[in-house]
Design a protein around this motif. Structure first.
Motif, short mmCIF file in Angstrom:
data_model
loop_
_atom_site.label_atom_id
_atom_site.label_comp_id
_atom_site.label_asym_id
_atom_site.label_seq_id
_atom_site.Cartn_x
_atom_site.Cartn_y
_atom_site.Cartn_z
N CYS A 169 70.01 -16.25 -38.06
CA CYS A 169 69.82 -15.71 -36.70
C CYS A 169 68.94 -16.60 -35.81
O CYS A 169 67.85 -16.99 -36.21
CB CYS A 169 69.22 -14.32 -36.82
SG CYS A 169 68.74 -13.61 -35.24
N CYS A 172 65.50 -14.19 -35.03
CA CYS A 172 64.49 -13.84 -36.04
C CYS A 172 64.67 -14.61 -37.36
O CYS A 172 63.85 -14.46 -38.26
CB CYS A 172 64.53 -12.34 -36.30
SG CYS A 172 65.88 -11.81 -37.38
N GLY A 174 66.98 -14.06 -39.55
CA GLY A 174 67.62 -13.20 -40.56
C GLY A 174 69.04 -13.64 -40.89
O GLY A 174 69.63 -14.48 -40.20
N CYS A 192 73.17 -10.24 -36.66
CA CYS A 192 72.00 -10.35 -37.53
C CYS A 192 71.70 -9.01 -38.20
O CYS A 192 71.67 -7.97 -37.55
CB CYS A 192 70.79 -10.81 -36.72
SG CYS A 192 69.27 -10.83 -37.71
N CYS A 195 67.87 -7.96 -36.50
CA CYS A 195 67.59 -7.70 -35.09
C CYS A 195 68.85 -7.44 -34.27
O CYS A 195 68.77 -7.26 -33.06
CB CYS A 195 66.79 -8.84 -34.48
SG CYS A 195 67.76 -10.33 -34.18
ZN ZN Z 1 67.83 -11.61 -36.09
#
Ligand code: ZN
Ligand code: ZN
Length: 275
Positions: A169, A172, A174, A192, A195
């Motif tokens: 991501c 973030c 992720g 993601c 988020c």
């Molecule tokens: Zn994210």
């Protein structure tokens, strides 16, 4: 109406149609309610970056949202985490290592949330608190979600989509756990898991191991051509995908991720694992 309220409404309709929701959806609905209730307490400040900062960060493959830039009101966070622990605990029915009655103190929540955000395991805290690590991680995930989605929504407003084609991501860091093919061109976007940020990604490449060897990549589709299950034989991972070109009504992506539990089952039966 924001997306979590839309999802909540949709779940209510589903419940009416079906009489009751399956347990995993019921848990999702309860956690969503906990998050909606806490929304009034969320800090309004947003992390902001200049255009040059964004470009520089992305060019270097670094996600935009640093831990220190996330504004957290720790009293609200504690309340939300405590409510999530109770809900998850009640649902798990796992009496011995259930987080149902755990007392989550702010200093340890601060450490856990940071570790979780940076992708470190929560083993030490789970052991100290005497609760199941997967459930503890779900508690932190639930408490972080409203903070992260608000930041992502804001940062994506001026996000240069052509600057990021990575498997993690851009907000973030992720992992993606869902994807969609857009209505316009059938381009593939990743979602993601943390988020809910969306970003463009090549269709013929695995976002997890980055292989583009076509012999290792395949997908299964359902009768209506609405869902696809992408699989990678290189890293043995699957990715659930919805084809919006074949979707009639409005699609709520974070809800689709949960509604497609059957695709998870299929992926696992075929010997692949989720992100
Ligand atoms: Zn994210
Ligand atoms: Zn792969």
């Amino acid at each position: 109406m924001d997306i979590s309220e839309k999802i909540f409404k949709k779940l209510k309709e589903l419940q009416k149609e079906e009489g009751s929701l399956p347990p995993y959806l019921e848990l999702y609905r309860k956690l969503l309610l906990v998050q909606i209730d806490a929304k009034g307490n969320a800090p309004a400040t947003k992390a902001s970056l200049t255009k040059a900062e964004i470009e520089n960060t992305l060019t270097n493959g670094i996600p935009l949202l640093k831990w220190d830039a996330i504004p957290v009101d720790w009293n609200s966070f504690q309340k939300l985490a405590q409510a999530a622990a109770k809900t998850i605990g009640e649902h798990s029915g796992n009496t011995e290592k259930s987080p149902e009655k755990v007392k989550l103190e702010i200093p340890s929540l601060q450490q856990m949330a940071k570790a979780w955000y940076e992708g470190s395991p929560l083993t030490t805290w789970a052991n100290d608190l005497g609760i199941d690590e997967v459930l503890l991680s779900a508690v932190i995930d639930c408490a972080m979600k409203p903070l992260l989605t608000a930041q992502a929504k804001n940062l994506l407003k001026s996000f240069p989509q052509d600057m990021w084609r990575r498997g993690y991501c851009p907000v973030c860091g992720g992992k993606p756990d869902f994807a969609y093919l857009d209505r316009e061109k059938g381009a593939r976007w990743l979602l993601c898991s943390r988020c809910d940020a969306e970003w463009l990604f090549q269709r013929l490449e695995c976002p997890y191991c980055r292989t583009s060897n076509q012999k290792d990549l395949a997908y299964y589709t359902d009768d209506k051509g609405m869902y696809r299950l992408y699989i990678c034989k290189q890293c043995h991972t699957y990715l659930k995908t919805i084809d919006l070109r074949n979707a009639e009504s409005e699609v709520l992506l974070p809800l689709e991720r949960v509604l497609t539990a059957d695709l998870d089952r299929q992926g696992q039966e075929k010997g692949y694992k989720g992100a």
